[in-house]
Design a protein around this motif. Structure first.
Motif, PDB file in Angstrom:
ATOM      1  N   SER A 239       0.847  -1.192   0.000  1.00 17.51           N
ATOM      2  CA  SER A 239       0.000   0.000   0.000  1.00 17.51           C
ATOM      3  C   SER A 239       0.879   1.238   0.000  1.00 17.51           C
ATOM      4  N   ASP A 240       0.242   2.402  -0.187  1.00 17.96           N
ATOM      5  CA  ASP A 240       0.981   3.651  -0.039  1.00 17.96           C
ATOM      6  C   ASP A 240       1.021   4.023   1.437  1.00 17.96           C
ATOM      7  N   ASN A 241       1.373   5.266   1.737  1.00 18.82           N
ATOM      8  CA  ASN A 241       1.536   5.684   3.123  1.00 18.82           C
ATOM      9  C   ASN A 241       0.349   6.488   3.633  1.00 18.82           C
ATOM     10  N   TYR A 267       6.445   9.506  -1.176  1.00 19.14           N
ATOM     11  CA  TYR A 267       6.520  10.363  -2.362  1.00 19.14           C
ATOM     12  C   TYR A 267       7.037   9.622  -3.596  1.00 19.14           C
ATOM     13  N   ARG A 268       6.798   8.336  -3.637  1.00 23.12           N
ATOM     14  CA  ARG A 268       7.229   7.556  -4.804  1.00 23.12           C
ATOM     15  C   ARG A 268       6.125   6.579  -5.201  1.00 23.12           C
ATOM     16  N   PRO A 269       5.067   7.067  -5.861  1.00 24.15           N
ATOM     17  CA  PRO A 269       3.952   6.190  -6.260  1.00 24.15           C
ATOM     18  C   PRO A 269       4.343   5.167  -7.317  1.00 24.15           C
ATOM     19  N   THR A 271       6.412   2.890  -7.093  1.00 27.28           N
ATOM     20  CA  THR A 271       6.550   1.576  -6.475  1.00 27.28           C
ATOM     21  C   THR A 271       5.240   0.800  -6.546  1.00 27.28           C
ATOM     22  N   ASN A 272       4.141   1.507  -6.506  1.00 32.58           N
ATOM     23  CA  ASN A 272       2.817   0.896  -6.607  1.00 32.58           C
ATOM     24  C   ASN A 272       2.245   1.112  -8.007  1.00 32.58           C
ATOM     25  N   GLY A 273       3.129   1.086  -8.980  1.00 36.85           N
ATOM     26  CA  GLY A 273       2.765   1.499 -10.340  1.00 36.85           C
ATOM     27  C   GLY A 273       1.692   0.651 -10.992  1.00 36.85           C
ATOM     28  N   LYS A 274       1.620  -0.631 -10.669  1.00 32.92           N
ATOM     29  CA  LYS A 274       0.632  -1.490 -11.325  1.00 32.92           C
ATOM     30  C   LYS A 274      -0.786  -1.027 -11.025  1.00 32.92           C
ATOM     31  N   ILE A 275      -1.040  -0.667  -9.765  1.00 33.24           N
ATOM     32  CA  ILE A 275      -2.394  -0.242  -9.426  1.00 33.24           C
ATOM     33  C   ILE A 275      -2.648   1.190  -9.889  1.00 33.24           C
ATOM     34  N   GLU A 276      -1.606   2.016  -9.954  1.00 36.17           N
ATOM     35  CA  GLU A 276      -1.773   3.359 -10.499  1.00 36.17           C
ATOM     36  C   GLU A 276      -2.157   3.282 -11.978  1.00 36.17           C
ATOM     37  N   ARG A 277      -1.525   2.364 -12.697  1.00 36.15           N
ATOM     38  CA  ARG A 277      -1.874   2.192 -14.115  1.00 36.15           C
ATOM     39  C   ARG A 277      -3.266   1.605 -14.255  1.00 36.15           C
ATOM     40  N   PHE A 278      -3.654   0.730 -13.323  1.00 39.16           N
ATOM     41  CA  PHE A 278      -5.008   0.183 -13.354  1.00 39.16           C
ATOM     42  C   PHE A 278      -6.037   1.281 -13.154  1.00 39.16           C
ATOM     43  N   HIS A 279      -5.742   2.266 -12.321  1.00 40.54           N
ATOM     44  CA  HIS A 279      -6.672   3.370 -12.116  1.00 40.54           C
ATOM     45  C   HIS A 279      -6.902   4.139 -13.414  1.00 40.54           C
ATOM     46  N   ARG A 280      -5.856   4.300 -14.204  1.00 38.55           N
ATOM     47  CA  ARG A 280      -6.035   4.989 -15.484  1.00 38.55           C
ATOM     48  C   ARG A 280      -6.903   4.175 -16.424  1.00 38.55           C
TER      49      ARG A 280
END
Length: 335
Positions: A239-241, A267-269, A271-280
């Motif tokens: 998860s993030d912080n 401050y480094r999203p 690391t959780n890039g897979k779910i950030e890309r899923f959000h897009r």
């Protein structure tokens, strides 16, 4: 292995060379039989005399010496400018005084010829990773979408029409907003809690009214059960912080579920890039895909879109296959 347009395979080269060396055929006769030039027949015969059968194998066509090759010093300068300023080949060439074609060749050789290959924050090449089996790691996060006023919102309607719809919706729900600031109607926010498996990219999502620790823990429990029904045992969660994920309640819930909690670097999203890309993907494919007449209509469309994403949508990161194909093929789960 010989390339697709090779006139001779290693086996054919050996047969040709033996005709010349052992059977005393002329170069022209052997070349005619194998439909190649006489000089080609001579080349393989000479190599057979010198090296034997091993000399018939394919060799690299790379030259032994490349005196005009770009120096390491120039390559380092090109890469340094690319990382620090994110310029294209033409701009880098203008700064360093080298041909743009040379700059492009260096960037391609270093695998940073596309800006999408470079981390936006650090300027370093993106390092991708993937856990070895489903459940080894799941990513969790929360994304927010504004609720849709009755009749549609500003994504598909004019600003004036969407404003009128928002006012009517706020009036209906009893919240007229802040009159001190030009009457800004409040129609609320949907908090979408998302969970995605690192290996398979199978996704689970719930629409909630907040992002508190209690809500996040409830989503995690239901997601773990949902994955277990599909033969996936969750081992770690990333998860993030956010405050919900830093809470003692989250830590205790993970311990109860026998899951190791992990958090990204502050401050480094990426690391959780897979779910950030899923959000897009979620926004393009569901939230903003078409005109919804209300929030309820958009919420109703979410389960169907998730099924399409998991079972039918080709995912480029896993070889163009739907995410569910990376799970255990249990009856009825791939339809």
């Amino acid at each position: 292995m010989s390339h697709a347009n090779a006139a001779l395979t290693p086996r054919a080269r050996l047969r040709l060379a033996r005709l010349v060396v052992e059977s005393n055929w002329t170069y022209a006769a052997a070349a005619k039989m194998f439909m190649v030039a006489p000089r080609t027949a001579k080349k393989w015969a000479d190599r057979f005399r010198a090296e034997g059968v091993a000399g018939m194998d394919d060799r690299s066509s790379r030259p032994h010496l490349t005196p005009t090759k770009t120096s390491q010093q120039v390559m380092r300068r090109i890469v340094d400018v690319r990382w620090r300023k994110r310029l294209g080949p033409v701009q880098i060439a203008g700064q360093l005084g080298v041909p743009a074609s040379t700059v492009h060749a260096v960037l391609t050789r270093c695998r940073i010829n596309r800006l999408s290959y470079i981390d936006r924050v650090t300027g370093e090449p993106i390092r991708r990773y993937e856990h070895g089996h489903p459940g080894s790691l799941i990513h969790v996060d929360v994304t927010k979408f504004a609720n849709i006023p009755d009749g549609g919102g500003h994504k598909f309607l004019t600003h004036q029409q969407s404003k009128r719809n928002a006012r009517q919706t706020a009036r209906r729900t009893g919240d007229r907003g802040d009159r001190a600031h030009q009457y800004r109607p409040r129609i609320g926010i949907a908090f979408l809690h998302t969970v995605i498996d690192d290996h398979s990219r199978v996704a689970y999502a719930e629409i909630c009214t907040d992002e508190t620790a209690v809500t996040a823990i409830g989503v995690l429990r239901r997601a773990v059960t949902w994955f277990a029904e599909r033969g996936v045992i969750v081992e770690r969660v990333l998860s993030d912080n956010g405050s919900a994920y830093r809470s003692y309640a989250w830590r205790d819930a993970c311990a109860e579920l026998d899951i190791i909690p992990k958090r990204t670097r502050p401050y480094r999203p990426q690391t959780n890039g897979k779910i950030e890309r899923f959000h897009r993907t979620l926004g393009d494919g569901w939230a903003y895909a078409r005109l919804y007449q209300s929030t309820e209509e958009r919420n109703t469309a979410l389960p169907g879109w998730l099924h399409f994403y998991n079972h039918h949508r080709a995912h480029s990161a896993i070889g163009g296959q739907p995410p569910v194909t990376r799970l255990t093929n249990l009856p009825g789960h791939h339809s």
